[in-house]
Each structure stands twice: as C-alpha cells, then as structure tokens.
Design a protein around this motif. Sequence first.
Motif, PDB file in Angstrom:
ATOM      1  N   PRO A 230       0.916  -1.219   0.035  1.00 65.41           N
ATOM      2  CA  PRO A 230       0.075  -0.030  -0.210  1.00 65.41           C
ATOM      3  C   PRO A 230       0.777   1.049   0.098  1.00 65.41           C
ATOM      4  CG  PRO A 230      -0.076  -1.144   2.063  1.00 65.41           C
ATOM      5  CD  PRO A 230       0.636  -1.966   1.220  1.00 65.41           C
ATOM      6  N   ARG A 231       0.408   2.294  -0.582  1.00 63.67           N
ATOM      7  CA  ARG A 231       1.272   3.678  -0.627  1.00 63.67           C
ATOM      8  C   ARG A 231       1.220   4.207   0.582  1.00 63.67           C
ATOM      9  NH1 ARG A 231       0.977   8.044  -4.627  1.00 63.67           N
ATOM     10  NH2 ARG A 231       0.721   9.950  -3.680  1.00 63.67           N
ATOM     11  N   VAL A 232       2.510   4.803   1.341  1.00 61.13           N
ATOM     12  CA  VAL A 232       2.747   5.197   2.314  1.00 61.13           C
ATOM     13  C   VAL A 232       2.220   6.442   2.477  1.00 61.13           C
ATOM     14  CG1 VAL A 232       4.610   5.960   3.714  1.00 61.13           C
ATOM     15  CG2 VAL A 232       4.739   3.957   2.370  1.00 61.13           C
ATOM     16  N   SER A 233       1.696   6.690   3.616  1.00 66.01           N
ATOM     17  CA  SER A 233       0.662   8.187   3.657  1.00 66.01           C
ATOM     18  C   SER A 233       1.488   9.153   4.703  1.00 66.01           C
ATOM     19  CB  SER A 233      -0.622   7.877   4.454  1.00 66.01           C
ATOM     20  OG  SER A 233      -1.114   9.135   4.653  1.00 66.01           O
ATOM     21  N   VAL A 234       1.401  10.226   4.382  1.00 71.34           N
ATOM     22  CA  VAL A 234       2.233  11.158   5.374  1.00 71.34           C
ATOM     23  C   VAL A 234       1.734  11.057   6.790  1.00 71.34           C
ATOM     24  CG1 VAL A 234       0.288  12.998   4.995  1.00 71.34           C
ATOM     25  CG2 VAL A 234       2.852  13.464   5.511  1.00 71.34           C
ATOM     26  N   VAL A 235       0.653  10.583   6.803  1.00 69.20           N
ATOM     27  CA  VAL A 235       0.379  10.590   8.487  1.00 69.20           C
ATOM     28  C   VAL A 235       0.783   9.422   9.273  1.00 69.20           C
ATOM     29  CG1 VAL A 235      -2.059  11.494   7.801  1.00 69.20           C
ATOM     30  CG2 VAL A 235      -1.766   9.151   7.952  1.00 69.20           C
ATOM     31  N   GLU A 236       1.765   8.463   8.463  1.00 74.19           N
ATOM     32  CA  GLU A 236       2.533   7.564   9.193  1.00 74.19           C
ATOM     33  C   GLU A 236       3.639   7.842   9.500  1.00 74.19           C
ATOM     34  OE1 GLU A 236       2.291   3.493   6.596  1.00 74.19           O
ATOM     35  OE2 GLU A 236       0.887   4.771   5.454  1.00 74.19           O
ATOM     36  N   LEU A 237       4.169   9.140   9.055  1.00 75.21           N
ATOM     37  CA  LEU A 237       5.552   9.896   9.287  1.00 75.21           C
ATOM     38  C   LEU A 237       5.234  11.018   9.840  1.00 75.21           C
ATOM     39  CD1 LEU A 237       6.617   9.227   5.662  1.00 75.21           C
ATOM     40  CD2 LEU A 237       7.001   7.730   7.215  1.00 75.21           C
ATOM     41  N   ARG A 238       6.598  11.382  10.186  1.00 75.73           N
ATOM     42  CA  ARG A 238       6.420  13.022  10.883  1.00 75.73           C
ATOM     43  C   ARG A 238       7.903  13.696  10.684  1.00 75.73           C
ATOM     44  NH1 ARG A 238       9.213  12.716  15.999  1.00 75.73           N
ATOM     45  NH2 ARG A 238       9.876  10.562  16.578  1.00 75.73           N
ATOM     46  N   ARG A 239       7.560  15.060  10.937  1.00 75.99           N
ATOM     47  CA  ARG A 239       8.594  15.802  10.540  1.00 75.99           C
ATOM     48  C   ARG A 239       9.682  16.061  11.579  1.00 75.99           C
ATOM     49  NH1 ARG A 239       7.245  20.598   6.235  1.00 75.99           N
ATOM     50  NH2 ARG A 239       9.217  21.307   7.044  1.00 75.99           N
ATOM     51  N   TRP A 240      10.855  16.459  11.675  1.00 77.54           N
ATOM     52  CA  TRP A 240      11.751  16.597  12.710  1.00 77.54           C
ATOM     53  C   TRP A 240      11.382  18.162  13.022  1.00 77.54           C
ATOM     54  CZ3 TRP A 240      16.800  19.358  12.334  1.00 77.54           C
ATOM     55  CH2 TRP A 240      17.454  19.540  13.443  1.00 77.54           C
ATOM     56  N   ARG A 241      11.224  18.433  14.396  1.00 79.04           N
ATOM     57  CA  ARG A 241      11.097  19.810  14.882  1.00 79.04           C
ATOM     58  C   ARG A 241      12.109  20.283  15.701  1.00 79.04           C
ATOM     59  NH1 ARG A 241       7.848  22.135  11.264  1.00 79.04           N
ATOM     60  NH2 ARG A 241       6.027  21.016  10.778  1.00 79.04           N
ATOM     61  N   GLY A 242      13.341  19.755  15.742  1.00 88.89           N
ATOM     62  CA  GLY A 242      14.235  19.933  16.751  1.00 88.89           C
ATOM     63  C   GLY A 242      14.377  19.380  17.856  1.00 88.89           C
TER      64      GLY A 242
ATOM     65  N   ALA B  51      15.549  14.589  21.839  1.00 86.66           N
ATOM     66  CA  ALA B  51      15.443  13.081  21.691  1.00 86.66           C
ATOM     67  C   ALA B  51      15.604  12.524  20.267  1.00 86.66           C
ATOM     68  CB  ALA B  51      14.091  12.665  22.425  1.00 86.66           C
ATOM     69  N   ASP B  52      14.910  13.350  19.461  1.00 81.89           N
ATOM     70  CA  ASP B  52      15.082  12.777  18.039  1.00 81.89           C
ATOM     71  C   ASP B  52      16.321  13.201  17.319  1.00 81.89           C
ATOM     72  OD1 ASP B  52      12.359  12.076  17.629  1.00 81.89           O
ATOM     73  OD2 ASP B  52      11.507  13.912  16.957  1.00 81.89           O
ATOM     74  N   THR B  53      17.098  13.965  17.696  1.00 79.93           N
ATOM     75  CA  THR B  53      18.284  14.623  17.458  1.00 79.93           C
ATOM     76  C   THR B  53      19.281  13.625  17.733  1.00 79.93           C
ATOM     77  OG1 THR B  53      17.659  16.837  17.248  1.00 79.93           O
ATOM     78  CG2 THR B  53      20.142  16.290  17.031  1.00 79.93           C
ATOM     79  N   GLN B  54      19.263  13.148  18.820  1.00 79.64           N
ATOM     80  CA  GLN B  54      20.195  11.631  19.527  1.00 79.64           C
ATOM     81  C   GLN B  54      19.956  10.676  18.712  1.00 79.64           C
ATOM     82  OE1 GLN B  54      19.196  11.756  23.622  1.00 79.64           O
ATOM     83  NE2 GLN B  54      20.263  14.106  24.099  1.00 79.64           N
ATOM     84  N   ARG B  55      18.876  10.356  18.454  1.00 75.50           N
ATOM     85  CA  ARG B  55      18.405   9.142  17.839  1.00 75.50           C
ATOM     86  C   ARG B  55      19.033   9.228  16.340  1.00 75.50           C
ATOM     87  NH1 ARG B  55      12.666   7.094  18.507  1.00 75.50           N
ATOM     88  NH2 ARG B  55      13.422   5.047  17.858  1.00 75.50           N
ATOM     89  N   MET B  56      18.956  10.316  15.668  1.00 77.33           N
ATOM     90  CA  MET B  56      19.444  10.464  14.418  1.00 77.33           C
ATOM     91  C   MET B  56      20.708  10.521  14.162  1.00 77.33           C
ATOM     92  SD  MET B  56      16.630  13.493  13.475  1.00 77.33           S
ATOM     93  CE  MET B  56      17.389  14.240  12.295  1.00 77.33           C
ATOM     94  N   ALA B  57      21.599  11.144  15.127  1.00 76.78           N
ATOM     95  CA  ALA B  57      23.004  11.111  15.516  1.00 76.78           C
ATOM     96  C   ALA B  57      23.475   9.891  15.464  1.00 76.78           C
ATOM     97  CB  ALA B  57      23.223  12.041  16.500  1.00 76.78           C
ATOM     98  N   ALA B  58      22.966   8.859  16.349  1.00 71.97           N
ATOM     99  CA  ALA B  58      23.304   7.637  16.542  1.00 71.97           C
ATOM    100  C   ALA B  58      23.157   6.885  15.260  1.00 71.97           C
ATOM    101  CB  ALA B  58      22.306   6.939  18.001  1.00 71.97           C
ATOM    102  N   ALA B  59      21.792   6.732  14.580  1.00 71.03           N
ATOM    103  CA  ALA B  59      21.886   6.138  13.373  1.00 71.03           C
ATOM    104  C   ALA B  59      22.858   6.352  12.422  1.00 71.03           C
ATOM    105  CB  ALA B  59      20.359   6.621  12.813  1.00 71.03           C
ATOM    106  N   TYR B  60      23.302   8.021  12.098  1.00 68.40           N
ATOM    107  CA  TYR B  60      24.179   8.397  11.361  1.00 68.40           C
ATOM    108  C   TYR B  60      25.588   7.731  11.638  1.00 68.40           C
ATOM    109  CZ  TYR B  60      26.862  11.458   8.262  1.00 68.40           C
ATOM    110  OH  TYR B  60      27.739  11.731   7.406  1.00 68.40           O
ATOM    111  N   SER B  61      25.917   7.861  12.761  1.00 68.45           N
ATOM    112  CA  SER B  61      27.233   7.217  13.249  1.00 68.45           C
ATOM    113  C   SER B  61      27.319   5.769  12.965  1.00 68.45           C
ATOM    114  CB  SER B  61      27.329   7.406  14.686  1.00 68.45           C
ATOM    115  OG  SER B  61      26.713   6.392  15.611  1.00 68.45           O
ATOM    116  N   ARG B  62      26.497   4.907  12.794  1.00 64.77           N
ATOM    117  CA  ARG B  62      26.301   3.440  12.135  1.00 64.77           C
ATOM    118  C   ARG B  62      26.558   3.342  10.707  1.00 64.77           C
ATOM    119  NH1 ARG B  62      22.409   3.379  16.461  1.00 64.77           N
ATOM    120  NH2 ARG B  62      20.952   3.264  15.145  1.00 64.77           N
TER     121      ARG B  62
END
Length: 381
Positions: free
Chosen positions: A154-166, A169-180
């Motif tokens: 099925p097509r992915v809907s925008v309501v299944e995702l969210r935008r980063w707002r700074g 907690a999100d930034t820490q998870r993103m940085a950890a993912a990038y470091s891998r």
Amino acid sequence: MAKIRAAEVTDFPELMSSCAASFCEGNPTHLRFEELYPDTIQPVDSCMKQWLIAEVRDRIAAGVQVVPRPMVIGGEIELSAAGLGNVFTHPEFRKKGYMGALLQTVIAIMEHRRYAVCMLGGDRLRYGNFGWENAGAVRRLSLGANMMRFDERPRVSVVELRRWRGLAADTQRMAAAYSRRATRAVRTEGEFARILERPGQVVWLCDNEADGFAYISLRDDRLVEYAGALSALDRLVRYVVSRRRTQVNVAPVEAEDELDRLLLRYAAGFSVGTVGMVRIVDLEVLLQAYSSLLTRRLRGWKSAVALEIAEVEQRVVCRGDGSQVYVQATDVDVPETVKLGLRDMARLLFGPFPPAGSFLDSEFVRRAFPLPLYWPDLSHV
C-alpha cells in the motif's frame, strides 16, 4: 601589501559583511554565509580560528575558511580531510593577488597539520592553478516512481511519518543512526543538529515498532542525507519517490552499505560524477589511511613502487611482501616509480578519469587504483 592573519571573534561582523558583498556582487539574492552554514560559521573561537584573512589598511580584503572534515569510508578507512570554503575577495580589492597569497598560506598550514586531502567545490581553472583537480567517483541516482509499478504494497501516507522539529531526543537518535553508516563524516552531536538546520532542508522521520527508526533530509528534489533501520528508510523512500522524482548521491561500491543498496533498487537511472575538487596534501598520510584496502587489493603482490608528486617534493613507497602492503615516505630505490603532478596524481589515485601514461599497465596501478573517496552532501563547506 596585505597582512595575512588568523581571524578573531571580533572580526566576525566585518568578515561576514565583506564575504556577503563579494558573493552578492554577482548574485543579489545570495544568502549570507552565517545563514547558509550555521554549523561552521559562528562568532565563537572554535569557528573563527578556521578562517584566514587578508587585511589591507585595516580592512578585510579577502578570506578563506579551512574546515576539518574527518571521514570514515567503507567502515575502515579513517581519512583526515579538510574542506575549503567561503573563499572570497571583496570587490574593491580584486586582481591584486590577495587570494593567491591566502591560498598559498592555507596550503602550507594544511601541510603542517598533515591533512590527507582537501576538498572544495569551485572553478577548475582557478583552483587547478593551486593543485586542486576534479576527482573521485560518486554515483548519482535518479529515483523514480516507475520503479515501483510492480510493488503491491500500500502507498505510504504522510500521516504514518512525521517531520523533525528540533527535539533533542529525535536528534540524538538521528545522530546515533548516522554514526552507524559505513561511509560518513565524523560529527559531534552539536554539529549534527546545526548541519540539519542549514536552510532549505526538510527532515522526515519514520518511527514505529514494526519498521524501526530512520530519517531522511530533503532539499528541493534532492535526498541529501539518510540513516537508520533499513525497513524504516524503505518506507520513507517509498513516500517520497511515489510523489516526485528524487536525485541522490551515493558512495562508491566499495564504500556502500545496505542503505545505499536499497536506494539503487528505486533508481530509474544512474550516472557517475566527480566527488569535487581534490588536492592531495600529504601523500604518505593519505596512502596509510588506505593501507588495509591496498593490502586486500594487492594480495600476493611482492614488489615496491614509488609514487612521487613533483611540485611538492613528496615521495612515498608502497612495498608488498605478498600478505601486507606497507606505506612509507622514503628516498630508497625501488624497481618502479610513478611521477606525476598534483592534479594528475589526484586523478590517478581517485579516478574517475586517470591520466594517460605507460604506468597504467603497471600491476600495482591496475590493482590499487582508483581508491574510493566520498564527500557527503551536508559536509560541503
């Protein structure tokens, strides 16, 4: 005669105004550089000491910033790179040799610090005079919805995702993912957040129990960064690609990871371009960084080859004993020597278009080069 010196925090207002005047001379809508690069341009000592300026009659006539950009390539190569950015000469002070003097001083500083390479984006004729050359191979993918026509999910809907707002907690998870990531720039968490605040970016997150966590950063029609769980990234890519054609640069094959391979599945077309303009700063440091890769490529090779760069009097010997390749700056005699200028040596080492010469028939050259080099989009300065 210009006085060349390191910038200080008190120089910040004039430095930014002079830099803006230089670029707005040809482009009235050019953003100010403190807005373009909030990660590297700030009125703090750690950023200002990266600048070198030419001062004439107590005015800042020209400037350039050398930004450390350490890289990890393919999960094993640690490259001490630098980015050269924000090169400017104020319109009132042009054609007086100030920028040439600055670049020569910058090169000497980088040699003293023993960077392996310096990269920039700019005019090949201008920077070629100082040893920079277009080099390195980046794969450019054009992601298209037509590659999903047999995808029954099925097509992915925008309501299944969210935008980063700074959120921290999100930034820490993103940085950890990038470091891998197997191929990445080395960043602190603070740098990571500021880089994603560069103008024009929209960052989307997928975060659910089934797919895991991933993020992508989009700028216009380009995917400029991505990291996280494979399934979560797939959902983000399907959302974007089903709505617009998207361009993305990915690392060379030897430096790729599973996330890069995922993107290739959505590529309606692809091509190869150069990483940017590359200048070899320290040939010994550079080849030592790639020694593990050279050892794999040259397994069984028992000989020695000298690589020489004429203009800067650098000579490095690569010696193989069949199981290991050793790299050392030395004048010892060896059976084979490849002597080139700075620009041709960058093309030989990194491709994609090597210089012509009988050395291309050398077993060492055929097996050793080109070396994988990558410069992530958000690491450009």
